[in-house]
Design an enzyme around this catalytic site. Structure first.
Site, short mmCIF file in Angstrom:
data_model
loop_
_atom_site.label_atom_id
_atom_site.label_comp_id
_atom_site.label_asym_id
_atom_site.label_seq_id
_atom_site.Cartn_x
_atom_site.Cartn_y
_atom_site.Cartn_z
CD GLU A 25 -2.85 1.32 0.35
OE1 GLU A 25 -2.41 1.63 -0.77
OE2 GLU A 25 -4.07 1.26 0.61
CG ASP A 26 -0.79 4.79 -1.66
OD1 ASP A 26 -1.50 4.29 -0.77
OD2 ASP A 26 -1.28 5.54 -2.56
CG ASP A 35 -5.18 9.58 5.86
OD1 ASP A 35 -4.68 10.11 6.86
OD2 ASP A 35 -5.98 10.18 5.12
CG PHE A 87 -2.82 15.42 0.38
CD1 PHE A 87 -3.75 14.44 0.70
CD2 PHE A 87 -2.45 15.59 -0.94
CE1 PHE A 87 -4.29 13.63 -0.30
CE2 PHE A 87 -2.99 14.79 -1.94
CZ PHE A 87 -3.91 13.81 -1.62
NE ARG A 146 -1.90 8.07 -10.07
CZ ARG A 146 -2.62 7.74 -9.00
NH1 ARG A 146 -2.02 7.34 -7.90
NH2 ARG A 146 -3.92 7.81 -9.03
P1 5GP Z 1 -7.39 5.74 4.40
O1 5GP Z 1 -8.46 4.81 3.91
O2 5GP Z 1 -6.36 5.08 5.29
O3 5GP Z 1 -7.98 6.97 5.04
O4 5GP Z 1 -6.67 6.31 3.15
C1 5GP Z 1 -5.77 5.58 2.47
C2 5GP Z 1 -5.76 5.95 1.02
O5 5GP Z 1 -6.04 7.34 0.82
C3 5GP Z 1 -4.39 5.72 0.49
O6 5GP Z 1 -4.29 4.44 -0.07
C4 5GP Z 1 -4.24 6.83 -0.53
O7 5GP Z 1 -4.76 6.38 -1.76
C5 5GP Z 1 -5.10 7.93 0.00
N1 5GP Z 1 -4.32 8.90 0.79
C6 5GP Z 1 -4.29 9.07 2.13
N2 5GP Z 1 -3.45 10.04 2.49
C7 5GP Z 1 -2.90 10.49 1.35
C8 5GP Z 1 -1.91 11.50 1.06
O8 5GP Z 1 -1.35 12.18 1.92
N3 5GP Z 1 -1.62 11.67 -0.26
C9 5GP Z 1 -2.19 10.94 -1.25
N4 5GP Z 1 -1.81 11.20 -2.49
N5 5GP Z 1 -3.10 9.98 -1.02
C10 5GP Z 1 -3.46 9.76 0.27
MG MG Z 2 -4.23 3.91 -1.96
#
Ligand code: 5GP
Ligand code: MG
Length: 176
Positions: free
Chosen positions: A101-102, A105, A154, A167
């Site tokens: 996973e990238d 959050d 972010f 990206r």
């Molecule tokens: P979560 O479901 O944990 O809130 O969010 C995870 C997903 O939201 C990540 O896989 C990513 O795609 C996106 N995301 C969360 N924070 C960031 C960020 O700081 N930058 C970017 N580009 N995507 C984020």
């Molecule tokens: Mg993602």
């Protein structure tokens, strides 16, 4: 030279730091999975860069497949609902699965991805994440392998986008 300029913000993690950390994560994963049949699942699109770099440092034969989950529209906040948009073709039953996973959050997306993989009958599911914003967590989650914990800003670059921009930057940038 990048003729598209750069995003409004600063470099948070340089490409060389990323390479160094991902190299070490690959060795840890190799050590932990040696002798097992491992399926690496790249969580599209954000983890594409991380996955290809990580695979170069996993020194054993693995299967590669993809999953796409979406909770984001074009905004910077999660919509609260996760859809599996692309399902892996690989039969996951009885397999050791490593989801890449990238960024973690709130934890919503990765929890949904892990639940999906478990429901497909995987023997085990581990997660390697490039970035983690622990201060933003709403759904408990700990990555098994983590690149860098970061402040709740972010970020874009190295696979991460802002409405599909930025990206392909080699470094990770924090937006203003
Ligand atoms: P979560 O479901 O944990 O809130 O969010 C995870 C997903 O939201 C990540 O896989 C990513 O795609 C996106 N995301 C969360 N924070 C960031 C960020 O700081 N930058 C970017 N580009 N995507 C984020
Ligand atoms: Mg993602």
């Amino acid at each position: 030279m990048n003729t598209n300029g750069h995003p409004p913000g600063k470099i948070l993690i340089h490409a060389a730091q990323i390479q160094h950390r991902v190299d070490a994560m690959g060795w840890d994963i190799t050590h932990d999975f040696l002798g097992q049949e491992l399926v690496v699942l790249c969580v599209l699109k954000g983890a594409l860069f991380m996955t290809t770099d990580l695979l170069r440092h996993i020194h054993m034969d693995v299967k590669l497949d993809f999953i796409r989950a979406s909770s984001y529209g074009d905004g910077q906040e999660s919509s609260g609902e996760v859809k599996i948009l692309i399902e892996p073709e690989t039969d996951l039953r009885g397999k050791a699965v490593l989801a890449v996973e990238d960024i973690i959050d709130t934890g919503l997306s990765i929890n949904a991805v892990v639940a999906y993989i478990q429901a497909r009958g995987a023997a085990s599911v581990k997660v390697a994440a490039l970035l983690d914003k622990p201060a933003r967590r709403k759904f408990p989650f700990h990555a098994d392998y983590l690149g860098f914990p970061i402040e709740p800003k972010f970020v874009v670059g190295y696979g991460l986008d802002d409405a599909d921009r930025w990206r392909n930057l080699p470094d990770v940038w924090a937006l203003d």
